[in-house]
Design a protein around this motif. Structure first.
Motif, PDB file in Angstrom:
ATOM      1  N   ARG A  25       0.827  -1.201   0.000  1.00  0.00           N
ATOM      2  CA  ARG A  25       0.000   0.000   0.000  1.00  0.00           C
ATOM      3  C   ARG A  25       0.865   1.256   0.000  1.00  0.00           C
ATOM      4  N   GLU A  26       1.897   1.263   0.831  1.00  0.00           N
ATOM      5  CA  GLU A  26       2.797   2.421   0.872  1.00  0.00           C
ATOM      6  C   GLU A  26       3.513   2.606  -0.459  1.00  0.00           C
ATOM      7  N   GLU A  27       3.934   1.514  -1.063  1.00  0.00           N
ATOM      8  CA  GLU A  27       4.601   1.581  -2.373  1.00  0.00           C
ATOM      9  C   GLU A  27       3.649   2.111  -3.443  1.00  0.00           C
ATOM     10  N   LEU A  28       2.413   1.650  -3.409  1.00  0.00           N
ATOM     11  CA  LEU A  28       1.414   2.114  -4.369  1.00  0.00           C
ATOM     12  C   LEU A  28       1.147   3.608  -4.183  1.00  0.00           C
ATOM     13  N   ASN A  29       1.043   4.061  -2.941  1.00  0.00           N
ATOM     14  CA  ASN A  29       0.846   5.489  -2.670  1.00  0.00           C
ATOM     15  C   ASN A  29       2.008   6.312  -3.215  1.00  0.00           C
ATOM     16  N   ALA A  30       3.234   5.828  -3.031  1.00  0.00           N
ATOM     17  CA  ALA A  30       4.408   6.546  -3.535  1.00  0.00           C
ATOM     18  C   ALA A  30       4.392   6.607  -5.061  1.00  0.00           C
ATOM     19  N   ILE A  31       4.020   5.510  -5.700  1.00  0.00           N
ATOM     20  CA  ILE A  31       3.956   5.486  -7.173  1.00  0.00           C
ATOM     21  C   ILE A  31       2.898   6.464  -7.669  1.00  0.00           C
TER      22      ILE A  31
END
Length: 86
Positions: free
Chosen positions: A26-32
């Motif tokens: 989820r954090e990676e998706l938010n950053a992307i």
């Protein structure tokens, strides 16, 4: 009997690992998504709110300075006209 508590320990470990993986994803998706939105806004030449506020403040200060300069010029012109009449 001893297999049962170990089963629950294993299940708890798997659930905790899955939760950590989902949180990381989820954090990676938010950053992307944040990066992609920033790229799109940059390509559209859209300014950020902070930049807009800074430029607006600069324009306000410039307007104040311009108004003061115009008043001073008008005063000087009046003074010159008065000197010419004397």
């Amino acid at each position: 009997m001893t297999d049962r508590p170990r089963f629950f320990d294993d299940l708890t470990g798997i659930a905790g690992g899955a939760f950590s993986a989902f949180t990381g994803a989820r954090e990676e998706l938010n950053a992307i998504i944040r990066n992609r939105v920033s790229e799109i806004l940059a390509s559209l030449h859209v300014v950020r709110r902070e930049e807009f506020d800074i430029v607006r403040e600069m324009a306000t200060q410039t307007r104040i300075s311009l108004d003061a300069a115009e008043r001073r010029i008008a005063d000087l012109e009046t003074h010159i006209e008065n000197l010419k009449r004397s």
